[in-house]
Write an enzyme that holds these catalytic residues in place. Structure first.
Site, short mmCIF file in Angstrom:
data_model
loop_
_atom_site.label_atom_id
_atom_site.label_comp_id
_atom_site.label_asym_id
_atom_site.label_seq_id
_atom_site.Cartn_x
_atom_site.Cartn_y
_atom_site.Cartn_z
N HIS A 1 -2.76 3.11 -15.74
CA HIS A 1 -1.35 2.82 -15.46
C HIS A 1 -0.60 2.50 -16.76
O HIS A 1 0.53 2.96 -16.95
CB HIS A 1 -1.23 1.60 -14.53
CG HIS A 1 -1.79 1.79 -13.14
ND1 HIS A 1 -2.67 0.89 -12.57
CD2 HIS A 1 -1.60 2.77 -12.22
CE1 HIS A 1 -2.97 1.30 -11.34
NE2 HIS A 1 -2.36 2.44 -11.12
N LYS B 1 -1.64 -4.62 4.04
CA LYS B 1 -2.88 -4.61 3.24
C LYS B 1 -3.24 -6.03 2.84
O LYS B 1 -2.38 -6.90 2.76
CB LYS B 1 -2.65 -3.78 1.97
CG LYS B 1 -2.77 -2.29 2.21
CD LYS B 1 -2.88 -1.57 0.87
CE LYS B 1 -2.98 -0.07 1.05
NZ LYS B 1 -2.84 0.64 -0.23
N ARG C 1 -4.16 12.24 -11.86
CA ARG C 1 -5.42 12.21 -12.61
C ARG C 1 -6.21 13.48 -12.45
O ARG C 1 -6.83 13.98 -13.38
CB ARG C 1 -6.29 11.02 -12.14
CG ARG C 1 -5.75 9.68 -12.55
CD ARG C 1 -6.38 8.59 -11.75
NE ARG C 1 -6.10 8.77 -10.32
CZ ARG C 1 -6.38 7.89 -9.38
NH1 ARG C 1 -6.97 6.77 -9.70
NH2 ARG C 1 -6.08 8.14 -8.13
N SER D 1 -7.79 1.63 -9.22
CA SER D 1 -7.79 0.19 -8.93
C SER D 1 -8.91 -0.15 -7.94
O SER D 1 -9.57 -1.18 -8.06
CB SER D 1 -6.44 -0.23 -8.33
OG SER D 1 -5.41 0.04 -9.23
#
Ligand code: PNS
Length: 165
Positions: free
Chosen positions: A21, A45, A94, A132
């Site tokens: 990031h 979440k 990515r 993450s």
């Protein structure tokens, strides 16, 4: 005087912020006058770090970059971007595995707000395998995450583990 220049929003969960990031933010500041890291507040979440904790850690990481702002948002990203008068949304890409989800989001966001462009940026190769989710898993199982996350994140993870223990 209000801040001027083109603003790009880099939205995400950032639970936690990784060096991937950071790499994307540092690339983005060459393209936009201002970059806003926008932490999603998602009550559904159960994150490792609260949105406020994430914002303060990310502010600490970019404290020497006056053109990087950090804030949290809830609700639709396009509404937030409109309210901030942003020109673009930045997303990191990515690998091919990211493509489908990112493509869907970019087109949905364009449907909702046609004037807002999504700009995809590729992180440096050494960060292409970073996420993450994996950072949290590796760390929780006692693995070393040094060099994969900023030191402020690593410190906060250790503190969190200390609190939980
Ligand atoms: O880091 P993430 O979890 O991949 O980021 C996803 C994020 C925050 C960019 C996405 O979930 C989002 O924009 N959420 C806000 C709600 C919204 O606008 N949903 C419609 C997206 S097309």
């Amino acid at each position: 005087m209000p801040p001027s220049g083109r603003l790009a929003i880099f939205p995400g969960s950032f639970d936690p912020l990784t060096n991937g990031h950071v790499d994307i933010v540092l690339r983005s500041v060459h393209l936009f006058e201002r970059v806003q890291v926008a932490v999603l507040v998602n009550p559904d979440k159960r994150p490792l770090f609260s949105a406020d904790e994430r914002v303060s850690i990310i502010r600490e990481v970019f404290r020497e970059y006056p053109n990087v702002e950090v804030d949290s948002f809830a609700g639709l990203l396009v509404d937030y971007a409109r309210a901030r008068r942003a020109s673009a949304i930045i997303r990191g890409m990515r690998a091919i595995s990211d493509f489908e989800f990112e493509f869907q989001m970019a087109l949905m966001n364009r449907h909702l707000e046609p004037t807002l462009e999504t700009v995809f940026m590729m992180p440096a190769e050494q960060y292409t395998y970073l996420s993450s989710r994996l950072i949290k898993e590796v760390f929780s199982l006692g693995g070393d995450v040094r060099g994969l996350v900023p030191s402020a994140v690593e410190k906060a993870m250790h503190e969190k583990k200390g609190v939980k223990a």
